[in-house]
Design an enzyme around this catalytic site. Structure first.
Site, PDB file in Angstrom:
ATOM      1  N   GLY A  97       0.896  -1.112  -0.111  1.00 30.45           N
ATOM      2  CA  GLY A  97       0.135   0.007   0.011  1.00 30.45           C
ATOM      3  C   GLY A  97       0.875   1.233  -0.020  1.00 30.45           C
ATOM      4  O   GLY A  97       0.499   2.211   0.663  1.00 30.45           O
TER       5      GLY A  97
ATOM      6  N   ASP B 211       0.509  -1.579  -4.958  1.00 31.50           N
ATOM      7  CA  ASP B 211      -0.594  -0.652  -4.697  1.00 31.50           C
ATOM      8  C   ASP B 211      -1.678  -0.902  -5.563  1.00 31.50           C
ATOM      9  O   ASP B 211      -1.486  -1.743  -6.563  1.00 31.50           O
ATOM     10  CB  ASP B 211      -0.413   0.947  -4.679  1.00 31.50           C
ATOM     11  CG  ASP B 211      -1.346   1.831  -3.714  1.00 31.50           C
ATOM     12  OD1 ASP B 211      -2.685   1.692  -4.070  1.00 31.50           O
ATOM     13  OD2 ASP B 211      -0.908   2.228  -2.489  1.00 31.50           O
TER      14      ASP B 211
ATOM     15  N   ASP C  56      -3.359  -6.055  -4.510  1.00 28.00           N
ATOM     16  CA  ASP C  56      -4.557  -5.771  -3.633  1.00 28.00           C
ATOM     17  C   ASP C  56      -4.046  -6.455  -2.485  1.00 28.00           C
ATOM     18  O   ASP C  56      -3.811  -7.711  -2.508  1.00 28.00           O
ATOM     19  CB  ASP C  56      -5.900  -6.233  -4.265  1.00 28.00           C
ATOM     20  CG  ASP C  56      -7.067  -6.148  -3.108  1.00 28.00           C
ATOM     21  OD1 ASP C  56      -6.603  -5.952  -2.001  1.00 28.00           O
ATOM     22  OD2 ASP C  56      -8.066  -5.972  -3.751  1.00 28.00           O
TER      23      ASP C  56
ATOM     24  N   LYS D  55       3.450   1.607   5.616  1.00 26.66           N
ATOM     25  CA  LYS D  55       3.153   3.194   6.180  1.00 26.66           C
ATOM     26  C   LYS D  55       1.788   3.566   5.979  1.00 26.66           C
ATOM     27  O   LYS D  55       1.422   3.870   4.834  1.00 26.66           O
ATOM     28  CB  LYS D  55       4.379   3.781   5.457  1.00 26.66           C
ATOM     29  CG  LYS D  55       4.444   5.251   5.997  1.00 26.66           C
ATOM     30  CD  LYS D  55       5.665   6.042   5.298  1.00 26.66           C
ATOM     31  CE  LYS D  55       5.618   7.493   5.665  1.00 26.66           C
ATOM     32  NZ  LYS D  55       4.748   8.266   4.746  1.00 26.66           N
TER      33      LYS D  55
ATOM     34  N   HIS E 295      -4.008   2.361   9.875  1.00 29.08           N
ATOM     35  CA  HIS E 295      -4.807   3.373  10.361  1.00 29.08           C
ATOM     36  C   HIS E 295      -6.126   3.684   9.710  1.00 29.08           C
ATOM     37  O   HIS E 295      -7.234   4.361   9.971  1.00 29.08           O
ATOM     38  CB  HIS E 295      -4.106   4.755  10.906  1.00 29.08           C
ATOM     39  CG  HIS E 295      -4.149   5.704   9.724  1.00 29.08           C
ATOM     40  ND1 HIS E 295      -3.906   6.835   9.878  1.00 29.08           N
ATOM     41  CD2 HIS E 295      -3.831   5.522   8.479  1.00 29.08           C
ATOM     42  CE1 HIS E 295      -3.704   7.652   8.906  1.00 29.08           C
ATOM     43  NE2 HIS E 295      -3.524   6.611   7.802  1.00 29.08           N
TER      44      HIS E 295
END
Ligand code: SAM
Length: 539
Positions: free
Chosen positions: A347, A370, A397, A414, A418
């Protein structure tokens, strides 16, 4: 007998007055300061003589005795806070004098130089302690109903700020200079009703965002200047659609938060009590989807609303720019990796962090993964920035299994965890675990939310290095209170937009364990960055 300008006392008068002062002061101390242990007779005599000469009243002698804080006297909470304040102001001034940095002027606009003093860790720590102590003192002394209404009325302040931001008050006041501008003239420029606008600006001036220089005349402060796009006010009033283009991004970010986040906040309770969304971890169950009445996630909202998407992207670039580009170098001991080691940036976006690693460590084999559109952009970026550097830019993915037969030294995640609720994080962390060798490291770079109390886990048997952050000295809140509020703001924002969250260290530990990883250490990054690095290894 008294002369003009000086006092002369006979021995008897001195004795009588001393004795009187002593008696009064002792009585006052007993009545008013019951918790204070008694000062010695010599302290009382010395101080009563000083009072007599200086003409101080017995009542004030009591206060003086407390302020001289003899070791035998117990300090009150506000006295402890005052001592912390005094000590920290001394440290801050000494550090600033030594480095030639100035303590910022609240009434002058923000400049990088106005914040330069924070580069000195002693000054930065002293400033944090001063803010935490002042806020705690305020919480003790402000009437509790008023304190409660600081928060109850939070959205009224947000509404006032939105009015000023969207009607370009800051830019108009910048052009007016430090003398300020009458609200009638501000309103004439931004086409608002001056009687309404003035009330919003004054409300914010009460919180040091703007300043009422004289009745109805307002000026910027260092805080309001943070919303300045630095563009001519006429240009942004005439062309609001391009207001944020080519700007530092903080105004765009604030505008996005005062719009989408503000509206999503209004339906948080409804989201938490609707059985369809209350316990869901689905991004589509975020409050923002309810607020805008859409079935999809926040990304789908942005997909069909170009101006909001543009503002969001400019705001995010502004946030990224606050982070030192090279911070990724502190996230791991990269130089311990042998040449040819594989680092997979999962990602990884266009590979902003990987570009730094690729430049510093030419022997590392770097893979950026990504979604398709992002990898297309990454190819363009790497072709222009590092045309000769071999790198793998891969569509992957992260909910799917990793490509087989790759001996990965480091999986880097990174600012990815979240974005997702626990159930989704466990899915992609489990995929990474399945592809890991026993010596593979997982490096998560994200913010870590501190507890509002002291964390005893630094003393537990596991003793994870770096797990406990630096804590403020007692009696301050361990997390330094509201001066350190940004990670809690970010946590709530992640919920509003993505039904996800920022996590505390125990939560991260649990999440890793569920996916087969073991927390090994936390690297707390220096330099005011809010991102920290969490290292884990396969169980
Ligand atoms: C907040 S960005 C972080 C980007 C990058 N790691 C950085 O720090 O600059 C999150 C990234 O996750 C990517 N992403 C979201 N869902 C993904 C998925 N299912 N598989 C792979 N990447 C995904 C997004 O496209 C985006 O680039």
């Amino acid at each position: 007998m008294e002369h003009a300008g000086c006092r002369m006392f006979s021995e008897e008068v001195v004795f009588d007055r001393c004795f009187g002062v002593l008696l009064d002061a002792s009585g006052f101390l007993c009545q008013e300061f019951e918790t204070v242990s008694k000062p010695s007779i010599w302290e009382l005599i010395l101080l009563s003589l000083q009072c007599l000469v200086a003409g101080v009243q017995p009542k004030d002698l009591g206060t003086l005795l407390l302020s001289q804080s003899s070791p035998t006297m117990t300090s009150s909470p506000i006295r402890n806070l005052l001592n912390l304040l005094t000590d920290s102001v001394n440290k801050l001034e000494t550090a600033c004098n030594a480095s030639g940095c100035l303590i910022p002027d609240l009434h002058a606009p923000f400049t990088p130089a106005s914040e330069a003093f924070r580069a000195n860790p002693i000054a930065a720590e002293a400033a944090s302690i001063i803010c935490a102590a002042a806020l705690q003192m305020e919480a003790i002394l402000t009437p509790p109903n008023v304190s409660l209404y600081h928060v109850v009325a939070g959205h009224w302040k947000s509404a006032a700020l939105r009015v000023c931001l969207e009607s370009n008050v800051t830019e108009i006041l910048r052009e007016a200079g430090p003398g300020g501008l009458h609200v009638n003239d501000i309103a004439c420029k931004n086409k608002q009703d001056p009687r309404k606008l003035g009330r919003f600006i004054r409300y914010l001036a009460t919180h040091h965002i703007y300043r009422e220089v004289e009745p109805d005349v307002f000026a910027n402060t260092r805080i309001s200047s943070m919303m300045d796009t630095l563009k001519p006010s006429k240009e942004i009033i005439d062309h609001p659609e391009t207001k944020h283009e080519n700007t530092p991004g903080l105004a765009a970010l604030a505008s996005h938060h005062l719009d989408e986040a503000f509206k999503a906040s209004a339906v948080v309770w409804e989201t938490l009590t609707d059985p369809a969304t209350a316990f869901s971890g689905d991004p589509k169950a975020a409050p923002v989807s309810r607020a805008f009445n859409i079935q999809g996630s926040f990304w789908e909202l942005l997909g069909r609303d170009r101006p909001r998407a543009r503002r969001f992207n400019i705001g995010m670039q502004g946030v990224q720019a606050l982070e030192p580009v090279d911070a990724i170098l502190e996230a791991y001991d990269w130089k311990e990796l042998p040449g040819g080691s594989v680092v997979v940036d999962v990602g990884g976006g266009v590979g902003t962090a990987s570009l730094v690693l690729a430049r510093e460590f030419p022997d590392l084999e770097i893979v950026v993964q990504d979604l398709p559109g992002v990898i297309e952009d990454a190819k363009k970026l790497w072709a222009t920035t590092m045309p000769n550097r071999k790198v793998t830019l891969e569509v992957q993915d992260f909910f799917n299994p990793q490509p087989a037969k790759r001996d990965v030294s480091v999986f880097l995640l990174k600012q990815v965890t979240h974005d997702w609720s626990d159930e989704y994080c466990v899915k992609f962390l489990t995929q990474l675990r399945a592809a890991a060798q026993q010596n593979t490291k997982l490096i998560i770079v994200d913010s870590i939310v501190p507890f509002a109390c002291r964390d005893p886990s630094g003393d537990d048997n596991r003793g994870i290095p770096g797990a406990v952050p630096r804590e403020a000295p007692a009696p301050l809140l361990a997390n330094y209170g509201a001066v350190n509020e940004m990670s809690y703001n970010a946590d709530i924002a992640m919920f509003l937009f993505f039904n996800s969250q920022e996590r505390n260290i125990r939560h991260i530990d649990e999440l890793l364990l569920k996916a087969g990883w073991s927390l090994r250490m936390v690297r707390r990054q220096k330099g005011g960055t809010y991102l920290h690095s969490i290292e884990a290894t396969p169980i």
